[in-house]
Design a protein around this motif. Structure first.
Motif, PDB file in Angstrom:
ATOM      1  N   TYR A 158       0.836  -1.209   0.000  1.00 27.77           N
ATOM      2  CA  TYR A 158       0.000   0.000   0.000  1.00 27.77           C
ATOM      3  C   TYR A 158       0.868   1.256   0.000  1.00 27.77           C
ATOM      4  CZ  TYR A 158      -4.218  -2.731   0.909  1.00 27.77           C
ATOM      5  OH  TYR A 158      -5.277  -3.609   0.803  1.00 27.77           O
ATOM      6  N   MET A 199     -13.764  -1.672   0.748  1.00 23.65           N
ATOM      7  CA  MET A 199     -12.972  -2.822   1.193  1.00 23.65           C
ATOM      8  C   MET A 199     -13.477  -4.139   0.622  1.00 23.65           C
ATOM      9  SD  MET A 199     -10.468  -1.859   3.165  1.00 23.65           S
ATOM     10  CE  MET A 199     -10.068  -3.312   4.155  1.00 23.65           C
ATOM     11  N   SER A 201     -13.176  -5.648  -2.182  1.00 21.18           N
ATOM     12  CA  SER A 201     -12.250  -6.453  -2.978  1.00 21.18           C
ATOM     13  C   SER A 201     -10.963  -6.791  -2.232  1.00 21.18           C
ATOM     14  CB  SER A 201     -11.910  -5.715  -4.288  1.00 21.18           C
ATOM     15  OG  SER A 201     -11.348  -4.439  -4.020  1.00 21.18           O
ATOM     16  N   GLN A 202     -10.935  -6.514  -0.931  1.00 22.86           N
ATOM     17  CA  GLN A 202      -9.757  -6.790  -0.107  1.00 22.86           C
ATOM     18  C   GLN A 202     -10.045  -8.008   0.758  1.00 22.86           C
ATOM     19  OE1 GLN A 202      -8.251  -6.894   2.975  1.00 22.86           O
ATOM     20  NE2 GLN A 202      -6.766  -5.230   3.204  1.00 22.86           N
ATOM     21  N   ASN A 203      -9.211  -9.023   0.663  1.00 19.95           N
ATOM     22  CA  ASN A 203      -9.514 -10.302   1.304  1.00 19.95           C
ATOM     23  C   ASN A 203      -8.658 -10.617   2.527  1.00 19.95           C
ATOM     24  OD1 ASN A 203     -11.548 -11.108  -0.631  1.00 19.95           O
ATOM     25  ND2 ASN A 203      -9.873 -11.377  -2.095  1.00 19.95           N
ATOM     26  N   TRP A 210      -5.831  -7.440   9.671  1.00 20.90           N
ATOM     27  CA  TRP A 210      -6.794  -6.567   9.007  1.00 20.90           C
ATOM     28  C   TRP A 210      -8.211  -6.812   9.525  1.00 20.90           C
ATOM     29  CZ3 TRP A 210      -5.842  -2.660   5.455  1.00 20.90           C
ATOM     30  CH2 TRP A 210      -4.504  -2.552   5.028  1.00 20.90           C
ATOM     31  N   VAL A 269      -4.448  -9.077  -0.822  1.00 22.04           N
ATOM     32  CA  VAL A 269      -4.764  -7.684  -1.162  1.00 22.04           C
ATOM     33  C   VAL A 269      -4.548  -7.355  -2.635  1.00 22.04           C
ATOM     34  CG1 VAL A 269      -4.124  -6.981   1.174  1.00 22.04           C
ATOM     35  CG2 VAL A 269      -2.467  -6.676  -0.689  1.00 22.04           C
ATOM     36  N   ASP A 271      -6.049  -7.867  -5.287  1.00 21.58           N
ATOM     37  CA  ASP A 271      -7.231  -7.424  -6.061  1.00 21.58           C
ATOM     38  C   ASP A 271      -7.936  -6.236  -5.430  1.00 21.58           C
ATOM     39  OD1 ASP A 271      -6.912  -9.452  -7.986  1.00 21.58           O
ATOM     40  OD2 ASP A 271      -7.952 -10.892  -6.677  1.00 21.58           O
ATOM     41  N   HIS A 272      -7.318  -5.668  -4.370  1.00 25.18           N
ATOM     42  CA  HIS A 272      -7.959  -4.540  -3.696  1.00 25.18           C
ATOM     43  C   HIS A 272      -7.860  -3.306  -4.564  1.00 25.18           C
ATOM     44  CE1 HIS A 272      -8.354  -1.844   0.118  1.00 25.18           C
ATOM     45  NE2 HIS A 272      -9.478  -1.925  -0.573  1.00 25.18           N
ATOM     46  N   ARG A 273      -8.995  -2.881  -5.058  1.00 23.02           N
ATOM     47  CA  ARG A 273      -9.003  -1.775  -6.026  1.00 23.02           C
ATOM     48  C   ARG A 273     -10.363  -1.079  -5.975  1.00 23.02           C
ATOM     49  NH1 ARG A 273      -6.206  -1.079 -10.999  1.00 23.02           N
ATOM     50  NH2 ARG A 273      -7.262   0.367 -12.378  1.00 23.02           N
ATOM     51  N   SER A 274     -10.325   0.243  -5.884  1.00 22.74           N
ATOM     52  CA  SER A 274     -11.566   1.010  -5.997  1.00 22.74           C
ATOM     53  C   SER A 274     -11.469   2.051  -7.104  1.00 22.74           C
ATOM     54  CB  SER A 274     -11.878   1.711  -4.658  1.00 22.74           C
ATOM     55  OG  SER A 274     -10.940   2.728  -4.389  1.00 22.74           O
TER      56      SER A 274
END
Length: 275
Positions: A158, A199, A201-203, A210, A269, A271-274
């Motif tokens: 991040y 959040m 898409s955040q696993n 987390w 993380v 695929d964590h995308r906004s």
């Protein structure tokens, strides 16, 4: 530092990123306190739903569909509220995220995070500061910047998001000192992982550090702290606060604690995308 109690009733102001998550929740809080709010965001449908919910709570709204990273957006917001007479609230909440290894991050995503998370709130604050100062001299005004717990502990994968959120935190701290005595209350909130659409898409879970708090709990803490006149508002859970404290006293110990889980965290993380 001055911690005079703040009256949050009948505020007239702007909330960015008001279509969902923390932005919508704050709109409801100020709405039920009689606020008149300009809801700013990229999607008409979500802003319209926020406006409906605010009306149910007793507040009133106007809607402005804007992408804050585009030329002219700040000027259009300022023009919209120019006739209000009073602007005594600005919530810089809009933000985006793209997690992953730095060398795999697209340049466009780097610019997108910097433009929305850091440049846009600085320019919007600059444009609205004369109105906030004017209201501040009469009855006090509020500038609330939404940072992140990641500004207090920079987490792997991040790096760009952390840079923008640390930047907006330091912007607020510097501006707070610049505005002492003007009646403009500058506050920064540091939410930890919060159960919002951002959040989705955040696993990463609690096993990777987390653990998420409910949006309701985060907003309850935020509003209580703001009403108490606090300037630095930390809504992270206790476990995360222990890591924040360790990061101040022994940052290499945090490195060591995170190292064994790096591979699992990257997978969780990526695929964590906004954006």
């Amino acid at each position: 530092m001055d911690r005079t109690t703040l009256d949050l009733t009948n505020r007239r102001g702007i909330i960015t990123g008001a279509g969902q998550g923390i932005g919508r929740a704050l709109a409801l809080e100020f709405g039920r306190r009689g606020g008149h709010l300009l809801l700013v965001g990229r999607r008409l449908a979500t802003l319209t739903e926020t406006a409906r919910l605010v009306a149910v709570e007793g507040g009133t709204t106007e809607i402005l569909v804007e992408d804050l990273t585009q030329p002219g957006s700040v000027e259009r917001i300022a023009e919209t509220v120019a006739s209000w007479g009073v602007v005594d609230l600005l919530v810089n909440n809009a933000g985006n995220v793209r997690a992953g290894r730095l060398e795999l991050t697209r340049d466009a995503d780097v610019h997108s995070m910097i433009d929305l998370n850091l440049t846009a709130p600085i320019l919007l604050t600059k444009a609205l500061l004369p109105a906030l100062r004017q209201s501040g001299q009469r009855h006090g005004s509020i500038l609330l910047n939404v940072s992140s717990g990641i500004a207090l502990v920079g987490m792997p994968f991040y790096s760009i998001y952390a840079a923008t959120k640390a930047g907006i935190a330091q912007f607020g701290e510097s501006l707070r000192r610049e505005l002492i005595g003007t009646g403009v209350h500058v506050a920064t909130v540091y939410p930890g992982a919060t159960d919002t659409a951002m959040m989705a898409s955040q696993n990463a879970g609690a096993d990777l550090g987390w653990g998420r708090r409910s949006l309701e709990d985060v907003i309850t803490d935020l509003i209580a702290a703001l009403e108490a006149g606090e300037h630095e508002i930390n809504t992270a859970p206790e476990g995360r606060r222990a890591m924040q404290e360790l990061n101040v006293t022994d940052p290499l110990a945090v490195d060591a604690a995170l190292a064994p889980g790096l591979e699992a965290l990257e997978l969780a993380v990526r695929d964590h995308r906004s954006i």
